[in-house]
Design a protein around this motif. Structure first.
Motif, mmCIF file in Angstrom:
data_model
loop_
_atom_site.group_PDB
_atom_site.id
_atom_site.type_symbol
_atom_site.label_atom_id
_atom_site.label_comp_id
_atom_site.label_asym_id
_atom_site.label_seq_id
_atom_site.Cartn_x
_atom_site.Cartn_y
_atom_site.Cartn_z
ATOM 1 N N LYS A 15 0.817 -1.221 0.000
ATOM 2 C CA LYS A 15 0.000 0.000 0.000
ATOM 3 C C LYS A 15 0.850 1.269 0.000
ATOM 4 N N TYR A 16 1.880 1.303 -0.838
ATOM 5 C CA TYR A 16 2.756 2.464 -0.890
ATOM 6 C C TYR A 16 2.036 3.755 -1.286
ATOM 7 N N PRO A 17 1.048 3.690 -2.204
ATOM 8 C CA PRO A 17 0.352 4.940 -2.544
ATOM 9 C C PRO A 17 -0.297 5.622 -1.349
ATOM 10 N N LEU A 18 -0.608 4.860 -0.294
ATOM 11 C CA LEU A 18 -1.295 5.434 0.863
ATOM 12 C C LEU A 18 -0.368 6.249 1.761
ATOM 13 N N PHE A 19 0.940 6.305 1.430
ATOM 14 C CA PHE A 19 1.824 7.176 2.188
ATOM 15 C C PHE A 19 1.410 8.643 2.048
ATOM 16 N N ARG A 20 0.664 8.940 0.992
ATOM 17 C CA ARG A 20 0.191 10.315 0.826
ATOM 18 C C ARG A 20 -0.789 10.710 1.930
ATOM 19 N N THR A 21 -1.374 9.714 2.624
ATOM 20 C CA THR A 21 -2.350 10.006 3.674
ATOM 21 C C THR A 21 -1.690 10.311 5.016
ATOM 22 N N ALA A 22 -0.366 10.134 5.091
ATOM 23 C CA ALA A 22 0.333 10.516 6.325
ATOM 24 C C ALA A 22 0.162 12.013 6.524
ATOM 25 N N ASN A 23 -0.163 12.423 7.733
ATOM 26 C CA ASN A 23 -0.422 13.841 7.941
ATOM 27 C C ASN A 23 0.811 14.579 8.463
ATOM 28 N N PHE A 24 0.646 15.871 8.637
ATOM 29 C CA PHE A 24 1.758 16.734 9.036
ATOM 30 C C PHE A 24 2.333 16.318 10.387
ATOM 31 N N LYS A 25 1.463 15.860 11.294
ATOM 32 C CA LYS A 25 1.917 15.420 12.611
ATOM 33 C C LYS A 25 2.874 14.246 12.498
ATOM 34 N N HIS A 26 2.565 13.289 11.626
ATOM 35 C CA HIS A 26 3.454 12.135 11.432
ATOM 36 C C HIS A 26 4.818 12.593 10.926
ATOM 37 N N MET A 27 4.813 13.558 10.027
ATOM 38 C CA MET A 27 6.053 14.063 9.463
ATOM 39 C C MET A 27 6.904 14.745 10.542
ATOM 40 N N ASN A 194 4.536 14.223 -0.888
ATOM 41 C CA ASN A 194 4.373 12.775 -0.709
ATOM 42 C C ASN A 194 5.736 12.090 -0.621
ATOM 43 N N TRP A 195 6.657 12.511 -1.479
ATOM 44 C CA TRP A 195 8.021 11.984 -1.424
ATOM 45 C C TRP A 195 8.650 12.308 -0.062
ATOM 46 N N PHE A 196 8.423 13.536 0.415
ATOM 47 C CA PHE A 196 9.017 13.960 1.686
ATOM 48 C C PHE A 196 8.492 13.100 2.833
#
Length: 243
Positions: A15-27, A194-196
């Motif tokens: 499910k690599y495409p779902l990394f886009r759903t990581a939010n700012f807090k996770h980052m 998303n890459w970041f």
């Protein structure tokens, strides 16, 4: 917890495409973890230095006679062993002379200033502790200041970690922008952010063995980060193609 599901996806190539759903807090959590892990070896060593300094109260009788004259140490050269490390007093060595071969020295009262291992810059002029002009002043200073040392160290650690966070964001951005640019040129629907996000998870996982090895044997095998390249490539493959 959703935060840890991203690590599971990373390691299982799922499910690599779902990394886009990581939010700012996770980052932000990942950037903080990256900074703390990079800072950890120096933080541990710094607390060892502080521990040795506070222990000087128990060996005051061993402190050699000296005086600070025109900002320079004048007195007996002596090495005091404490907790497996050394406190060095020397009028013949300067802070610039301290090298990797002197890793056993936690603190040095040297010709031109005070050396503290793993503190950024390494050395401080005696003007920073102008109230210390001889060994008796040092004994008084230690008794008065040891209770506050851990507070000063905590402030330093916060500042040091913040600086690492700043540079971590810059370096990650440079690498991520390159991957985003390459993906765009190759007609992939790429998003810089998303890459970041993906890169912060990859960097945390790569740092765990790197810092673990550094703490265990003193080596810093940054080449281990190359082990993440297949995961980056897999992420690239999952990007949709521009129509």
């Amino acid at each position: 917890m959703k935060f840890f599901t991203f690590y599971k996806r990373f390691l299982t190539l799922n499910k690599y495409p779902l990394f886009r759903t990581a939010n700012f807090k996770h980052m932000l959590i990942n950037i903080l973890l990256i900074s703390l892990m990079i800072a950890l070896p120096n933080i541990i060593s710094l607390f060892q230095s502080v521990s040795a300094t506070t222990s000087l109260t128990s060996i005051e009788s061993e402190i050699p006679e000296f005086s600070i004259v025109d900002g320079e140490y004048v007195g007996e050269s002596k090495t005091i062993q404490i907790h497996g490390s050394s406190i060095l007093f020397s009028g013949s060595r300067s802070t610039g002379d301290m090298t990797g071969a002197d890793r056993e020295v936690l603190i040095g009262f040297l010709k031109d200033g005070i050396y503290i291992r793993d503190v950024q810059g390494g050395g401080f002029d005696y003007s920073y502790i102008s109230q210390v002009e001889n060994n008796e002043d040092l004994e008084t200073f230690i008794e008065q200041q040891t209770s506050s040392l851990y507070f000063y160290v905590a402030v330093y650690v916060v500042f040091y970690t913040a600086v690492i966070m700043f540079f971590a964001v810059i370096l990650l951005s440079i690498g991520v922008y390159a991957m985003h640019l390459i993906s765009s040129v190759l007609r992939k629907k790429s998003r810089f952010m998303n890459w970041f996000k993906f890169s912060t998870f990859a960097t945390v996982l790569a740092l765990i063995p790197i810092i673990g090895i550094q703490l265990a044997i003193g080596l810093t095998p940054w080449w281990i980060y190359l082990a993440t390249l297949p995961f980056y490539f897999h992420y690239y493959r999952k990007l949709p193609v521009m129509k």
